[in-house]
Design an enzyme around this catalytic site. Structure first.
Site, PDB file in Angstrom:
ATOM      1  N   ASP A   9       0.845  -1.194   0.000  1.00  0.00           N
ATOM      2  CA  ASP A   9       0.000   0.000   0.000  1.00  0.00           C
ATOM      3  C   ASP A   9       0.878   1.240   0.000  1.00  0.00           C
ATOM      4  O   ASP A   9       2.024   1.211   0.448  1.00  0.00           O
ATOM      5  CB  ASP A   9      -0.939   0.021   1.211  1.00  0.00           C
ATOM      6  CG  ASP A   9      -2.158   0.919   0.995  1.00  0.00           C
ATOM      7  OD1 ASP A   9      -2.396   1.365  -0.151  1.00  0.00           O
ATOM      8  OD2 ASP A   9      -2.879   1.179   1.963  1.00  0.00           O
ATOM      9  N   GLY A  10       0.315   2.322  -0.515  1.00  0.00           N
ATOM     10  CA  GLY A  10       0.971   3.613  -0.515  1.00  0.00           C
ATOM     11  C   GLY A  10       0.023   4.641   0.054  1.00  0.00           C
ATOM     12  O   GLY A  10      -1.197   4.471   0.014  1.00  0.00           O
ATOM     13  N   GLU A  47       2.432   3.753  -4.228  1.00  0.00           N
ATOM     14  CA  GLU A  47       1.870   2.429  -4.530  1.00  0.00           C
ATOM     15  C   GLU A  47       2.869   1.601  -5.336  1.00  0.00           C
ATOM     16  O   GLU A  47       3.114   0.425  -5.036  1.00  0.00           O
ATOM     17  CB  GLU A  47       0.555   2.561  -5.319  1.00  0.00           C
ATOM     18  CG  GLU A  47      -0.564   3.244  -4.580  1.00  0.00           C
ATOM     19  CD  GLU A  47      -1.288   2.369  -3.561  1.00  0.00           C
ATOM     20  OE1 GLU A  47      -0.923   1.190  -3.384  1.00  0.00           O
ATOM     21  OE2 GLU A  47      -2.232   2.890  -2.933  1.00  0.00           O
ATOM     22  N   ASP A  69      -4.448  -2.445  -3.231  1.00  0.00           N
ATOM     23  CA  ASP A  69      -5.728  -1.756  -3.391  1.00  0.00           C
ATOM     24  C   ASP A  69      -5.630  -0.685  -4.483  1.00  0.00           C
ATOM     25  O   ASP A  69      -6.549   0.087  -4.701  1.00  0.00           O
ATOM     26  CB  ASP A  69      -6.230  -1.166  -2.071  1.00  0.00           C
ATOM     27  CG  ASP A  69      -5.308  -0.128  -1.473  1.00  0.00           C
ATOM     28  OD1 ASP A  69      -4.370   0.333  -2.160  1.00  0.00           O
ATOM     29  OD2 ASP A  69      -5.526   0.238  -0.309  1.00  0.00           O
ATOM     30  N   HIS A 124      -9.263   0.031   2.511  1.00  0.00           N
ATOM     31  CA  HIS A 124      -9.973   0.488   3.718  1.00  0.00           C
ATOM     32  C   HIS A 124     -11.223  -0.344   3.980  1.00  0.00           C
ATOM     33  O   HIS A 124     -12.288   0.172   4.277  1.00  0.00           O
ATOM     34  CB  HIS A 124     -10.313   1.981   3.603  1.00  0.00           C
ATOM     35  CG  HIS A 124      -9.122   2.803   3.227  1.00  0.00           C
ATOM     36  ND1 HIS A 124      -8.115   3.102   4.123  1.00  0.00           N
ATOM     37  CD2 HIS A 124      -8.757   3.357   2.046  1.00  0.00           C
ATOM     38  CE1 HIS A 124      -7.195   3.819   3.497  1.00  0.00           C
ATOM     39  NE2 HIS A 124      -7.551   3.975   2.248  1.00  0.00           N
ATOM     40  N   ASP A 134      -1.596  -0.379   5.019  1.00  0.00           N
ATOM     41  CA  ASP A 134      -2.039   1.014   5.081  1.00  0.00           C
ATOM     42  C   ASP A 134      -1.468   1.687   6.325  1.00  0.00           C
ATOM     43  O   ASP A 134      -0.977   2.816   6.259  1.00  0.00           O
ATOM     44  CB  ASP A 134      -3.570   1.077   5.071  1.00  0.00           C
ATOM     45  CG  ASP A 134      -4.078   2.501   5.112  1.00  0.00           C
ATOM     46  OD1 ASP A 134      -3.798   3.265   4.171  1.00  0.00           O
ATOM     47  OD2 ASP A 134      -4.776   2.853   6.100  1.00  0.00           O
TER      48      ASP A 134
END
Length: 144
Positions: A9-10, A47, A69, A124, A134
């Site tokens: 994740d970024g 990302e 994501d 999320h 995250d």
């Protein structure tokens, strides 16, 4: 081939702005968390960096399931956008330079060493390991 699971994740505070990335590598019962950040970047760069840094840690060719994501990241590989970018000299369908070319090129070098399946997950949501990435990414955003 060893089978490895990667979650990435970024995150960015402002876009552009300070950003962070997080990755979780899983092999058998072993887990490794990775993080990093930049003072001025974009969410998309973070990302891509998360996936790139995770794949760089693999010491030999592996079968990888990479969960993200980021539709930007997943769709590039699922829909093979990179093939047209390469064919056109890293120009997109609008005849503009491909954004983040430097990271895409490095990421392609790593992806081509392995058998990588990109899997898009809902951000999320209730995907525990994506949520952990995250947290890692947000925690890696440089302060001040």
């Amino acid at each position: 081939m060893k089978e490895v699971t990667i979650y990435t994740d970024g995150a960015c505070s402002g876009n552009p702005g300070p950003g962070g990335w997080g990755a979780l590598l899983i092999y058998g019962d072993r887990r490794k968390e990775l993080t990093g950040g930049e003072k001025k970047t974009t969410n998309n760069r973070m990302e891509l960096t998360a996936a790139l840094e995770a794949l760089r840690r693999l010491k030999q060719p592996c079968k990888v399931k990479l969960y993200t994501d980021s539709a930007y990241l997943a769709n590039c590989f699922k829909q093979k956008w990179y093939l047209n970018w390469e064919r056109r000299g890293w120009v997109n369908s609008r005849k503009e330079p491909v954004e983040n070319k430097d990271l895409w090129q490095e990421l392609l070098k790593e992806v081509r060493k392995h058998d990588v399946e990109f899997i898009k997950v809902k951000g999320h949501s209730d995907v525990e390991l994506n949520n952990r990435c995250d947290e890692l990414a947000r925690g890696a955003i440089p302060k001040g």
